[in-house]
Motif scaffolding. Structure first.
Motif, mmCIF file in Angstrom:
data_model
loop_
_atom_site.group_PDB
_atom_site.id
_atom_site.type_symbol
_atom_site.label_atom_id
_atom_site.label_comp_id
_atom_site.label_asym_id
_atom_site.label_seq_id
_atom_site.Cartn_x
_atom_site.Cartn_y
_atom_site.Cartn_z
ATOM 1 N N ASP A 15 -3.555 10.433 3.756
ATOM 2 C CA ASP A 15 -4.913 9.968 4.014
ATOM 3 C C ASP A 15 -5.015 8.458 4.104
ATOM 4 O O ASP A 15 -6.099 7.926 4.316
ATOM 5 N N CYS A 16 -3.899 7.763 3.947
ATOM 6 C CA CYS A 16 -3.933 6.302 3.935
ATOM 7 C C CYS A 16 -4.079 5.739 5.348
ATOM 8 O O CYS A 16 -3.632 6.336 6.330
ATOM 9 N N ASP A 17 -4.730 4.569 5.432
ATOM 10 C CA ASP A 17 -4.896 3.889 6.711
ATOM 11 C C ASP A 17 -3.551 3.434 7.263
ATOM 12 O O ASP A 17 -2.578 3.237 6.520
ATOM 13 N N ALA A 18 -3.541 3.262 8.582
ATOM 14 C CA ALA A 18 -2.341 2.720 9.216
ATOM 15 C C ALA A 18 -2.075 1.294 8.760
ATOM 16 O O ALA A 18 -0.951 0.792 8.870
ATOM 17 N N SER A 19 -3.134 0.648 8.211
ATOM 18 C CA SER A 19 -2.994 -0.736 7.762
ATOM 19 C C SER A 19 -2.237 -0.846 6.445
ATOM 20 O O SER A 19 -1.866 -1.945 6.029
ATOM 21 N N VAL A 20 -1.996 0.301 5.760
ATOM 22 C CA VAL A 20 -1.265 0.278 4.500
ATOM 23 C C VAL A 20 0.224 0.067 4.813
ATOM 24 O O VAL A 20 0.880 0.936 5.385
ATOM 25 N N VAL A 21 0.713 -1.105 4.440
ATOM 26 C CA VAL A 21 2.116 -1.455 4.676
ATOM 27 C C VAL A 21 2.811 -1.528 3.326
ATOM 28 O O VAL A 21 2.494 -2.378 2.495
ATOM 29 N N VAL A 22 3.730 -0.607 3.101
ATOM 30 C CA VAL A 22 4.453 -0.553 1.824
ATOM 31 C C VAL A 22 5.738 -1.374 1.969
ATOM 32 O O VAL A 22 6.572 -1.086 2.839
ATOM 33 N N PRO A 23 5.900 -2.402 1.125
ATOM 34 C CA PRO A 23 7.083 -3.271 1.232
ATOM 35 C C PRO A 23 8.334 -2.646 0.623
ATOM 36 O O PRO A 23 8.874 -3.117 -0.388
ATOM 37 N N GLY A 24 8.785 -1.553 1.226
ATOM 38 C CA GLY A 24 9.959 -0.866 0.720
ATOM 39 C C GLY A 24 10.589 -0.026 1.814
ATOM 40 O O GLY A 24 10.165 -0.050 2.984
ATOM 41 N N GLN A 25 11.589 0.747 1.451
ATOM 42 C CA GLN A 25 12.304 1.579 2.415
ATOM 43 C C GLN A 25 11.553 2.885 2.643
ATOM 44 O O GLN A 25 11.285 3.625 1.695
#
Length: 203
Positions: A15-25
């Protein structure tokens, strides 16, 4: 909600936005590892289940009114202010529901929830005086009540306790009225007896 991680691992919901950028692999299907740095989880339907390598940034979980949920505050639009819902009321007009009753809600809210009472939500209970974000079926136990908006009684749109019917008092004759009735009755008996005696002696 803002998160900060040091070599953390999270499972992020779809359900997260495409704008959610997780700084990981990115391992796919919402799995991330080796997360280092900060990222925001939004919108409110987005969730991130993380290990001990991540923690929530204090004050980052503000709602639409700027209220910090982790500090126990929610936004009350009627007073345009943040309140703690188990301590303060959010005043609005609605329908009075009195338990025991099951209500069906669509973005429902309830205020003036009776002190010490709770509204059932799945396996949890929520205490008032203000309860918000009610979706689906909820139970109000016996002896409890609340004024709700966005909710109806299960099985119909009946308004419960909207306005008590007017009770009309039963008139009780006064002692003076009773004495008058007795005097009239006694007078009729005397007249009847007098007429009967006159008739008998006339014979």
């Amino acid at each position: 909600v803002g998160l900060e991680c040091t070599d953390g691992m999270c499972v992020v919901s779809g359900d997260c936005d495409a704008s959610v950028v997780v700084p990981g692999q990115d391992l796919g299907d919402g799995f991330y590892e080796n997360i280092t740095g900060q990222f925001d989880v939004s919108p409110t339907t987005c969730t991130a289940d993380c290990d001990e390598g991540c923690f929530q940034i204090l004050g980052s979980d503000k709602d639409e009114g700027g209220c910090i949920a982790s500090a126990g505050y929610v936004y009350c639009p009627e007073i345009d202010n943040c309140i703690r819902p188990w301590e303060e009321n959010c005043p609005f007009e609605g329908t009075l529901f009195e338990g025991p009753i099951t209500i069906i809600c669509d973005d429902g809210r309830c205020n003036n929830v009776t002190g010490g009472c709770a509204i059932d939500v799945d396996d949890d209970v929520y205490y008032g005086p203000y309860i918000w974000g009610l979706e689906g079926e909820h139970g109000i136990p016996e002896g409890c009540s609340g004024i709700c908006t966005g909710c109806t009684e299960e099985g119909g749109n009946t308004t419960i306790g909207a306005e008590a019917p007017t009770e009309f008092p039963t008139e009780t004759p006064s002692s003076g009225g009773a004495a008058l009735h007795y005097a009239l009755f006694t007078g009729l008996i005397i007249v009847f007896c007098s007429q009967w005696l006159m008739f008998m002696y006339s014979e």
